[in-house]
Design a protein around this motif. Structure first.
Motif, PDB file in Angstrom:
ATOM      1  N   HIS A  65     -39.510  85.651 -29.867  1.00  0.00           N
ATOM      2  CA  HIS A  65     -38.216  85.221 -30.400  1.00  0.00           C
ATOM      3  C   HIS A  65     -38.194  85.438 -31.915  1.00  0.00           C
ATOM      4  O   HIS A  65     -39.231  85.337 -32.582  1.00  0.00           O
ATOM      5  N   GLY A 107     -34.682  81.546 -32.792  1.00  0.00           N
ATOM      6  CA  GLY A 107     -33.527  82.344 -32.417  1.00  0.00           C
ATOM      7  C   GLY A 107     -33.658  83.023 -31.071  1.00  0.00           C
ATOM      8  O   GLY A 107     -34.382  82.579 -30.181  1.00  0.00           O
ATOM      9  N   GLU A 108     -32.964  84.124 -30.946  1.00  0.00           N
ATOM     10  CA  GLU A 108     -32.886  84.865 -29.685  1.00  0.00           C
ATOM     11  C   GLU A 108     -34.212  85.569 -29.373  1.00  0.00           C
ATOM     12  O   GLU A 108     -34.963  85.944 -30.276  1.00  0.00           O
ATOM     13  N   VAL A 160     -34.639  91.383 -23.711  1.00  0.00           N
ATOM     14  CA  VAL A 160     -34.121  90.705 -22.526  1.00  0.00           C
ATOM     15  C   VAL A 160     -34.091  91.721 -21.392  1.00  0.00           C
ATOM     16  O   VAL A 160     -33.451  92.773 -21.517  1.00  0.00           O
ATOM     17  N   ASN A 176     -32.247  93.118 -27.303  1.00  0.00           N
ATOM     18  CA  ASN A 176     -31.175  92.126 -27.333  1.00  0.00           C
ATOM     19  C   ASN A 176     -30.245  92.436 -28.503  1.00  0.00           C
ATOM     20  O   ASN A 176     -30.641  92.349 -29.665  1.00  0.00           O
ATOM     21  N   ALA A 189     -28.057  90.769 -29.751  1.00  0.00           N
ATOM     22  CA  ALA A 189     -27.793  89.607 -30.608  1.00  0.00           C
ATOM     23  C   ALA A 189     -28.799  89.508 -31.756  1.00  0.00           C
ATOM     24  O   ALA A 189     -28.598  88.724 -32.688  1.00  0.00           O
ATOM     25  N   VAL A 190     -29.868  90.278 -31.689  1.00  0.00           N
ATOM     26  CA  VAL A 190     -30.896  90.250 -32.729  1.00  0.00           C
ATOM     27  C   VAL A 190     -30.575  91.284 -33.798  1.00  0.00           C
ATOM     28  O   VAL A 190     -30.188  92.421 -33.496  1.00  0.00           O
TER      29      VAL A 190
END
Length: 532
Positions: free
Chosen positions: A22, A424-425, A429, A434, A436-437
């Motif tokens: 993460h 965090g994320e 995934v 991911n 979102a990163v």
């Protein structure tokens, strides 16, 4: 070497490798100007989140760089109600997940769960330690024996340094069922014992007050110490001889069971150099003059009494002085004096100190105190999984930086700064990056996995360049919303001269001959991204 087995051990031996990586997300920074969103560049960190995940998130920047680790994990007395919730993906261990670990009569497997919780965390902590680093682990008798065995396994039995005994209570508990418990253990392991150097403790006022100068010796203050040793005349016949008191002319022999510490020739040198003290009236037995300026420091002892390292009563008073009497109850916070003693013997002024069970923030407090006292630049990283990470752990550090208390009880601020992070994320995934990163976090991870080094500053001329290490240039040709290709056009954009190239992209259209001609290793995104 003896090893310890328990229910679930086979499932957690390599669990630290299976834990997803993460990223850490900075929430705010704090310094003498207060709390603000802007990044102040502080190297001090307070992280809120599961400490297993948080420890893994530290690896890209801090693997092999932590000089000193102190942890105070749950003691597993049966009263803490701590939660074992690591996502070990195995049906045989699923029955443990998200269960509160309580008294042994209610939960016969609580010791197994404690070991399953500790093992992967200790594996990551061992990786984070510098080669000359050391870890201190507080524990009581409930798990001390088990902890010693798993630490022997993880750190190596040869890297065991000692078991400190800390006097956590001064007064007797007369209502105890069996014995009044007065102490905790602190197990100490080095990463590589042959590289670990222990600082001596400074000579303090209690010791220096023993040094006087009754004979106005130009070498300064001194104290007299015994002239004999613990060897007998049969063991050391050369140390069993008479000496003459120059003031009385009397011949003085040592006891046969405790001969002189010095040979006859050395004794004569001592007399010639005015290093022998014959008592206040000059008519006694010899003693050796030990001068204060030759006292370089004191070797730490393995029993730390309350006057040396504080105790639980002191730590509770300290905590209430910061937060007030109606503060959230921490029944057993550690005293800053205890942690400062650890920092004295195990760190230098630029060390990084890690505490992954941060609690009320004592370790950060101790680091700030030490830096203020000696002008050091020690850095702290504190991890706390509970929701009070901001309202207690970070809040305490804020008050220590600014100062706390009122009137005669006011304590001046230490100064300093920190940044507060949330876990965090996950970076990957389902084996895909991911989105979102942030790209910068992904770049840090890729470069670390290739070189085990921190990511250098980005190049303005080559935005895809990660860095150059050991003759190889690393490129990460990545865009979040587009597919990237390693082709002739990308090769023309490369400006860095290197012996070899490692280039990440979604696809590659260059031939094998072309890749070999330019010493290029192509790595496909996300297939070839290594898992930490």
């Amino acid at each position: 070497m003896p090893t310890l087995n328990w229910i679930g051990k086979d499932k957690v031996l390599n669990h630290h490798l299976e834990v997803p990586f993460h990223v850490l997300e900075r929430q705010y920074s704090f310094d003498e100007a207060g709390k603000h969103e802007e990044d102040n560049g502080s190297e001090n960190m307070i992280i809120h989140g599961d400490n297993l995940l948080a420890l893994k998130s530290l690896l890209p920047k801090y693997e092999g760089k932590i000089k000193c680790i102190y942890i105070d994990p749950p003691y597993n007395t049966g009263n803490e109600n701590w939660v074992y919730n690591d996502n070990v993906n195995d049906p045989h261990i699923q029955r443990w997940l998200h269960q509160v670990v309580g008294k042994e009569g209610e939960d016969l497997s609580r010791h197994d769960k404690w070991l399953c919780m500790m093992y992967p965390r200790l594996k990551l902590l061992q990786r984070l330690l510098a080669d000359d680093g050391v870890i201190f682990i507080s524990i009581d008798d409930n798990e001390q024996a088990n902890l010693k065995l798993i630490c022997d396994e993880i750190f190596g039995a040869g890297n065991f340094v000692t078991n400190l005994i800390w006097e956590k209570k001064f007064s007797r508990a007369n209502d105890a069922k069996y014995f009044s418990e007065q102490h905790d253990h602190i197990l100490i392991y080095a990463k590589q014992k042959n590289l670990f150097f222990l600082n001596k403790l400074p000579v303090e006022e209690e010791q220096t007050s023993r040094y006087k100068n009754p004979d106005n010796d130009p070498r300064g203050a001194w104290q007299s110490i015994a002239y004999n040793c613990n060897k007998n005349a049969d063991e050391r016949p050369n140390l069993y001889y008479p000496v003459i008191n120059p003031n009385t002319g009397k011949e003085i022999w040592p006891d046969r069971t405790r001969v002189w510490s010095y040979t006859k020739d050395r004794h004569e040198e001592n007399v010639a150099n005015n290093l022998v003290y014959w008592g206040a009236d000059g008519r006694g037995k010899p003693r050796f003059k030990k001068f204060l300026d030759t006292q370089s420091g004191l070797v730490p002892m393995t029993i730390w009494k309350t006057d040396f390292a504080g105790d639980n009563q002191f730590s509770r008073k300290e905590y209430r002085a910061i937060f007030g009497t109606d503060a959230f109850d921490f029944s057993t916070p550690k005293p800053t004096k205890l942690i400062q003693r650890i920092l004295q013997i195990a760190t230098n002024k630029d060390s990084i100190i890690l505490d992954s069970f941060a609690g009320s923030g004592t370790t950060a407090h101790a680091v700030l105190n030490m830096n203020k006292a000696d002008g050091g630049n020690r850095k702290f990283i504190c991890i706390e999984m509970m929701d009070y990470a901001d309202t207690i752990t970070a809040e305490r550090v804020k008050r220590v930086i600014n100062g706390y208390g009122e009137g005669k009880k006011a304590v001046d601020g230490t100064g300093g700064n920190f940044s507060y992070y949330e876990l965090g994320e996950p970076l990957l995934v389902d084996d895909k990056i991911n989105n979102a990163v942030s790209t910068e976090k992904i770049r840090e991870y890729i470069y670390y996995m290739e070189t085990k080094q921190a990511l250098p500053e980005a190049s303005a001329d080559e935005p895809m360049l990660l860095g150059v290490y050991h003759g190889a240039a690393y490129y990460f040709n990545y865009e979040k919303d587009a597919s990237t290709t390693l082709n002739a056009a990308f090769l023309k954009s490369i400006k860095t001269q290197a012996e070899a190239y490692v280039i990440y992209a979604d696809t590659c259209v260059l031939s094998e001959n072309k890749l070999q001609q330019f010493h290029i290793t192509f790595k496909k995104i996300p297939r070839d991204i290594a898992r930490l």
